[in-house]
Design a protein around this motif. Structure first.
Motif, PDB file in Angstrom:
ATOM      1  N   ASP A  95      -2.145  -4.668  -4.057  1.00  0.00           N
ATOM      2  CA  ASP A  95      -2.848  -3.685  -4.546  1.00  0.00           C
ATOM      3  C   ASP A  95      -3.691  -2.858  -3.399  1.00  0.00           C
ATOM      4  N   THR A  96      -4.331  -3.755  -2.515  1.00  0.00           N
ATOM      5  CA  THR A  96      -5.038  -3.349  -1.420  1.00  0.00           C
ATOM      6  C   THR A  96      -4.343  -2.594  -0.551  1.00  0.00           C
ATOM      7  N   VAL A  97      -3.136  -2.737  -0.216  1.00  0.00           N
ATOM      8  CA  VAL A  97      -2.198  -2.068   0.645  1.00  0.00           C
ATOM      9  C   VAL A  97      -1.979  -0.600  -0.009  1.00  0.00           C
ATOM     10  N   HIS A  98      -1.780  -0.473  -1.326  1.00  0.00           N
ATOM     11  CA  HIS A  98      -1.400   0.640  -2.064  1.00  0.00           C
ATOM     12  C   HIS A  98      -2.748   1.400  -1.801  1.00  0.00           C
TER      13      HIS A  98
ATOM     14  N   VAL B  58      -4.516  15.865  10.598  1.00  0.00           N
ATOM     15  CA  VAL B  58      -3.395  15.709   9.435  1.00  0.00           C
ATOM     16  C   VAL B  58      -2.348  14.953   9.965  1.00  0.00           C
ATOM     17  N   LYS B  59      -2.008  15.033  11.287  1.00  0.00           N
ATOM     18  CA  LYS B  59      -0.752  14.415  11.775  1.00  0.00           C
ATOM     19  C   LYS B  59      -1.128  12.973  11.853  1.00  0.00           C
ATOM     20  N   ARG B  60      -2.035  12.726  12.488  1.00  0.00           N
ATOM     21  CA  ARG B  60      -2.456  11.395  12.738  1.00  0.00           C
ATOM     22  C   ARG B  60      -2.891  10.481  11.478  1.00  0.00           C
ATOM     23  N   LEU B  61      -3.267  10.954  10.651  1.00  0.00           N
ATOM     24  CA  LEU B  61      -3.572  10.362   9.304  1.00  0.00           C
ATOM     25  C   LEU B  61      -2.107  10.106   8.721  1.00  0.00           C
ATOM     26  N   GLY B  62      -1.522  11.235   8.908  1.00  0.00           N
ATOM     27  CA  GLY B  62       0.049  10.883   8.144  1.00  0.00           C
ATOM     28  C   GLY B  62       0.650   9.840   8.537  1.00  0.00           C
ATOM     29  N   ARG B  63       0.661   9.692  10.104  1.00  0.00           N
ATOM     30  CA  ARG B  63       1.305   8.504  10.932  1.00  0.00           C
ATOM     31  C   ARG B  63       0.587   7.072  10.133  1.00  0.00           C
ATOM     32  N   ALA B  64      -0.704   7.149  10.094  1.00  0.00           N
ATOM     33  CA  ALA B  64      -1.449   5.873   9.599  1.00  0.00           C
ATOM     34  C   ALA B  64      -0.632   5.552   8.282  1.00  0.00           C
ATOM     35  N   VAL B  65      -0.662   6.453   7.323  1.00  0.00           N
ATOM     36  CA  VAL B  65      -0.066   6.198   6.214  1.00  0.00           C
ATOM     37  C   VAL B  65       1.221   5.658   6.170  1.00  0.00           C
ATOM     38  N   SER B  66       2.146   6.287   7.165  1.00  0.00           N
ATOM     39  CA  SER B  66       3.533   5.657   7.231  1.00  0.00           C
ATOM     40  C   SER B  66       3.651   4.299   7.868  1.00  0.00           C
ATOM     41  N   TRP B  67       2.576   3.726   8.654  1.00  0.00           N
ATOM     42  CA  TRP B  67       2.664   2.386   9.186  1.00  0.00           C
ATOM     43  C   TRP B  67       2.821   1.325   7.788  1.00  0.00           C
ATOM     44  N   PHE B  68       2.591   1.813   6.744  1.00  0.00           N
ATOM     45  CA  PHE B  68       2.230   0.807   5.650  1.00  0.00           C
ATOM     46  C   PHE B  68       3.230   1.012   4.687  1.00  0.00           C
ATOM     47  N   SER B  69       4.201   2.047   4.671  1.00  0.00           N
ATOM     48  CA  SER B  69       5.005   2.642   3.693  1.00  0.00           C
ATOM     49  C   SER B  69       6.161   1.432   3.595  1.00  0.00           C
ATOM     50  N   TYR B  70       6.672   0.830   4.689  1.00  0.00           N
ATOM     51  CA  TYR B  70       7.600  -0.031   4.423  1.00  0.00           C
ATOM     52  C   TYR B  70       7.237  -1.295   3.582  1.00  0.00           C
ATOM     53  N   LEU B  71       5.945  -1.650   3.897  1.00  0.00           N
ATOM     54  CA  LEU B  71       5.457  -3.069   3.127  1.00  0.00           C
ATOM     55  C   LEU B  71       5.080  -2.565   1.653  1.00  0.00           C
ATOM     56  N   ARG B  72       4.542  -1.505   1.494  1.00  0.00           N
ATOM     57  CA  ARG B  72       4.456  -0.843  -0.021  1.00  0.00           C
ATOM     58  C   ARG B  72       5.603  -0.854  -0.732  1.00  0.00           C
ATOM     59  N   ALA B  73       6.868  -0.346  -0.058  1.00  0.00           N
ATOM     60  CA  ALA B  73       8.312  -0.334  -0.693  1.00  0.00           C
ATOM     61  C   ALA B  73       8.451  -1.796  -1.102  1.00  0.00           C
ATOM     62  N   LEU B  74       8.453  -2.592  -0.275  1.00  0.00           N
ATOM     63  CA  LEU B  74       8.891  -4.059  -0.426  1.00  0.00           C
ATOM     64  C   LEU B  74       7.814  -4.779  -1.639  1.00  0.00           C
ATOM     65  N   ASN B  75       7.015  -4.323  -1.615  1.00  0.00           N
ATOM     66  CA  ASN B  75       5.806  -4.998  -2.682  1.00  0.00           C
ATOM     67  C   ASN B  75       6.289  -4.198  -3.946  1.00  0.00           C
ATOM     68  N   GLU B  76       6.630  -3.113  -3.995  1.00  0.00           N
ATOM     69  CA  GLU B  76       7.098  -2.473  -5.198  1.00  0.00           C
ATOM     70  C   GLU B  76       8.325  -3.070  -5.678  1.00  0.00           C
TER      71      GLU B  76
END
Length: 271
Positions: free
Chosen positions: A43-46, A68-86
């Motif tokens: 939940d914290t990752v999400h 916008v670009k820098r923050l977008g990259r930061a979001v993507s750093w945790f996308s794979y972990l979020r997908a695995l959690n889901e």
């Protein structure tokens, strides 16, 4: 008091509400990043990703392209972990084989280790340290002009995206539509905070985003299931096909001329 204000005022009560909400999202990001240094709760990752996206939406609204670009990259750093959690939640919810669950749990541990090793959390904290409200601030007239443009843009953005869809929208088409809707939804929420937007529009966008998101998750699960050789691959494929049919029906219904508009923007008073 704020509900009685009708004229567009980037300063005063509206400006302070706008600024205070942006500050709150930024502080939440810092708090969630710090919490993740101790424990990678799903939940914290999400929540970290959601609040990073909200800070990103403010930078986008204020047209700070690099932020916008820098923050977008930061979001993507945790996308794979979020997908695995889901995926892990999906497997447990559907009583998947223990071997499948353990395989995903192994990958989750591996990804957490990679995030720690790469220093992504410290980088997020550093990024937010440089992305202050002062660095994002724009003159009141800029905010007024931006709201004026959004009022016009929001009338056509969804219709334009829908009309570009093929008769049988593909995964890529639906993914692009979802990203467009998500971006528009966040802009609409900012407009509502400034008393320019329509709360009903936000609700409609949330419903459509949720429907598209459910399909996107299942499509991603199918790819991961194939990669990990999970026994439940056929079950995921079946759920994905069912979800795709629902999404296609919904977006094609909206695309038709007889469908009600997704966005109903309330008129803006200039008194």
């Amino acid at each position: 008091m704020t509900s009685t204000i009708k004229s567009p005022e980037p300063q005063g009560i509206r400006g302070e509400s706008f600024k205070s909400r942006a500050a709150r999202y930024r502080l939440r990001c810092l708090a969630y990043a710090k919490a993740l240094e101790k424990s990678f709760g799903p939940d914290t990752v999400h929540k970290l990703r959601i609040n990073l996206r909200r800070v990103q939406s403010y930078a986008e609204f204020l047209e700070h392209v690099e932020a916008v670009k820098r923050l977008g990259r930061a979001v993507s750093w945790f996308s794979y972990l979020r997908a695995l959690n889901e995926l892990h939640r999906y497997l447990r919810r559907n009583d998947a084989a223990t071997k499948d669950i353990r395989r995903v749990e192994k990958e989750i541990r591996k990804e957490k280790k990679e995030i720690r090793k790469s220093g992504r959390l410290k980088t997020v904290t550093s990024l937010l340290g440089h992305t202050t409200l002062e660095s994002l601030a724009r003159p009141p007239e800029f905010v007024r002009n931006r709201l004026e443009r959004l009022h016009v843009e929001n009338r056509t953005v969804i219709d334009g995206a829908l009309q570009k869809l093929s008769s049988k929208p593909t995964r890529k088409e639906l993914h692009r539509l979802r990203l467009r809707i998500k971006s528009l939804r966040y802009r609409q929420e900012i407009a509502v905070e400034m008393h320019w937007g329509n709360p009903q529009s936000v609700k409609a966008l949330k419903r459509l985003q949720h429907l598209l998101g459910a399909y996107t998750d299942l499509a991603q699960f199918a790819g991961l299931a194939k990669q990990f050789h999970l026994r439940c691959r056929n079950k995921i494929k079946k759920d994905r096909r069912r979800s795709l049919k629902r999404v296609r029906r919904a977006v094609l219904r909206l695309k038709s001329q007889h469908a009600p508009p997704v966005l109903r923007l309330k008129s803006v008073s200039h008194t």
